[in-house]
Design an enzyme around this catalytic site. Structure first.
Site, short mmCIF file in Angstrom:
data_model
loop_
_atom_site.label_atom_id
_atom_site.label_comp_id
_atom_site.label_asym_id
_atom_site.label_seq_id
_atom_site.Cartn_x
_atom_site.Cartn_y
_atom_site.Cartn_z
N GLY A 1 0.82 -1.20 0.00
CA GLY A 1 0.00 0.00 0.00
C GLY A 1 0.86 1.25 0.00
O GLY A 1 2.04 1.21 -0.35
N SER A 2 0.28 2.33 0.44
CA SER A 2 0.99 3.60 0.45
C SER A 2 1.99 3.64 1.60
O SER A 2 1.86 2.93 2.60
CB SER A 2 0.01 4.77 0.59
OG SER A 2 -0.54 4.80 1.90
N GLU B 1 2.39 6.04 3.68
CA GLU B 1 1.74 6.59 4.88
C GLU B 1 1.01 5.49 5.66
O GLU B 1 1.13 5.39 6.89
CB GLU B 1 0.77 7.70 4.48
CG GLU B 1 1.42 8.97 3.97
CD GLU B 1 2.05 8.82 2.59
OE1 GLU B 1 3.02 9.56 2.29
OE2 GLU B 1 1.60 7.94 1.81
N VAL B 2 0.27 4.65 4.93
CA VAL B 2 -0.44 3.55 5.59
C VAL B 2 0.56 2.54 6.16
O VAL B 2 0.38 1.99 7.24
CB VAL B 2 -1.41 2.86 4.60
CG1 VAL B 2 -1.96 1.56 5.19
CG2 VAL B 2 -2.54 3.80 4.23
N GLY B 3 1.66 2.31 5.43
CA GLY B 3 2.68 1.39 5.90
C GLY B 3 3.30 1.83 7.21
O GLY B 3 3.52 1.01 8.12
N GLU C 1 5.44 -3.51 1.40
CA GLU C 1 5.81 -3.07 0.04
C GLU C 1 5.02 -1.81 -0.22
O GLU C 1 3.79 -1.86 -0.34
CB GLU C 1 5.51 -4.18 -0.97
CG GLU C 1 6.16 -3.93 -2.33
CD GLU C 1 5.27 -3.21 -3.32
OE1 GLU C 1 5.48 -1.98 -3.51
OE2 GLU C 1 4.37 -3.85 -3.88
#
Length: 477
Positions: free
Chosen positions: A227-228, A230-232, A249
């Protein structure tokens, strides 16, 4: 469509649903449950219970179940492709290709699982160890949350679910809210194929709530997320609270470098695959086009000509080569990024327009290396910003100025120079004389810097979904 918890198709505890729409038409295709925390806690509890049973199934039997699943996928492949195309906006030809990847991946992971041998450290390998023999074995981690993005849901289902299950873990799938339907169908087929009830489940709902509840549950022992960035980062913080293993990733802003002796025709050809596929919604797509100043005009002209020849249309149309973005919201964001790049000095020579979720393939020349897109602004759409450089070192400096480090590529006739650039690029993967959009199931795939932690692929994913136990035979000699 429903969630699958403990082998059963279920609604949300409170009955609430989320509409899934076709981004190209705005038509509602279906609904999925908006899971409650109660639903998530139940799914995790069932996974904990089921994992102990599933782990005891011999590896060869697990592989047989995977092969039965593939037979079912083959029987349903057109329905799966049509569903994927409709809910994602992916051209039907590309959707069929993604479904066609499922057997490639599951077979490869199944064969690898059969060869996860332990190792032996013989007696006498170090001083004081003359009488002891050590052996190692792989064991499952336990319950793994598999968080999957919208852009390649089936490919990433393959990368995460196959090794997770084959290693003896329980998998809980959290698909994107935008396009969960195909993954719901694939999960149901795995249950039907014989995976222990509760060892494969799928829960649906908003990532900000459902994803948080799932990844924050202390009985989730590992998280694999694509994902993004920021979400990571938020997910990593959540995982840290209960020391869950994590593999991420994340985003990328890959540099596509054409040196002074690069083949411009080849580069323009590779651009189509490397930037226009899936309407530019690819983590490892080439996103910054660093072209030697002597070749920039020729490259831009050839790129425009090739892109103009592509047919953008409805994803369901067999002749469509470029579809739409995952949503109008995503398209609006790309439109804003195009406009910002122009304000920062770029000049649009093709495209630039938007209609609903459709963004015109866009080429922007004369983009200064100070523009946001030249460093950290990742454009998730069919946009080609052309940035010029004078020397190889300048190209490397521009490429490495980004916080991202997923992949990169270089075009040159000089292999010594190519290897120099590949080694200098701060990223997890590099391609010589091809676009950075290259990912085989066999290879380790992952990024440096803010592009992630860990790698995925037949060669390496089992390292992410297993633990190593050492058994000591003390004084055995």
């Amino acid at each position: 469509m429903k969630m699958i918890i403990n082998g059963k198709e279920v609604d949300a505890a409170d009955g609430k649903v989320i509409e899934v729409t076709n981004p190209a038409t705005g038509e509602v295709i279906d609904t999925v449950p908006a899971a409650t925390k109660e639903d998530i806690d139940l799914a995790v509890a069932e996974a904990v219970r089921a994992q102990k049973t599933w782990a005891k199934v011999p590896v060869h039997e697990k592989a047989d179940i995977m092969y039965r699943f593939l037979d079912m996928v083959d029987a349903e492949k057109e329905d799966l492709a049509q569903t994927l195309s409709a809910e994602t906006g992916k051209p039907i030809v590309e959707a069929r290709g993604e479904i066609g990847n499922i057997p490639i991946a599951f077979r490869a992971f199944s064969e690898r699982a059969k060869h996860l041998y332990g190792e032996t450290i013989p007696a006498g390998m170090e001083a004081g160890q003359e009488k002891h023999v050590l052996i190692t074995k792989r064991e499952p981690i336990g319950v793994i949350a598999c968080v999957i993005p919208f852009n390649f849901p089936c490919d990433l289902f393959d990368q995460k679910i196959a090794p997770t299950l084959l290693a003896g873990n329980a998998a809980i799938v959290k698909p994107s809210t935008d396009n969960p339907l195909t993954l719901c169908k694939l999960t149901a087929l795995l249950v039907k194929a014989g995976v222990t009830d509760g060892a494969i489940q799928i829960v649906t709902g908003r990532g900000s709530t459902v994803g948080g509840w799932l990844c924050g549950n202390p009985d989730v022992h590992a998280i694999t997320l694509t994902g993004s960035t920021e979400v990571g980062i938020e997910t990593a913080k959540t995982a840290a609270d209960h020391l869950a293993h994590i593999a991420l990733e994340l985003g990328g802003n890959d540099a596509f470098i054409v040196l002074e002796d690069g083949d411009v025709d080849l580069a323009a050809e590779e651009l189509i695959w490397g930037r226009m596929y899936n309407t530019g919604q690819v983590c490892c797509a080439s996103k910054r086009f660093l072209i030697h100043e002597s070749l920039a005009e020729a490259f831009t002209e050839k790129a425009v000509a090739k892109i103009k020849a592509l047919r953008q249309g409805m994803p369901s149309d067999e002749s469509t080569q470029i579809g739409c973005l995952i949503s109008e919201k995503a398209a609006i964001e790309v439109e804003k990024q195009i406009q910002l790049t122009v304000r920062q000095g770029g000049e649009i020579v093709l495209g630039g327009g938007r209609k609903g979720a459709f963004v015109e393939p866009t080429v922007i020349r004369n983009v200064p290396k100070t523009a946001d897109v030249a460093t950290d602004m990742e454009i998730f759409g069919p946009v080609v910003p052309v940035i010029t450089f004078k020397t190889t070192e300048e190209a490397i400096d521009i490429a490495n100025s980004s916080r991202f480090g997923l992949c990169g590529c270089v075009f040159t006739e000089n292999m010594k120079k190519a290897m120099y650039v590949c080694n200098a690029l701060e990223c997890g993967g590099t391609v010589i004389n091809g676009a950075s959009f290259f990912r085989s199931f066999e290879m380790p795939f992952g990024g440096y810097k803010y592009s992630g932690i860990g790698t995925e692929g037949v060669m390496s994913t089992f390292d992410e979904v297993t633990r190593t136990k050492t058994i000591v035979l003390k004084n055995i000699i």
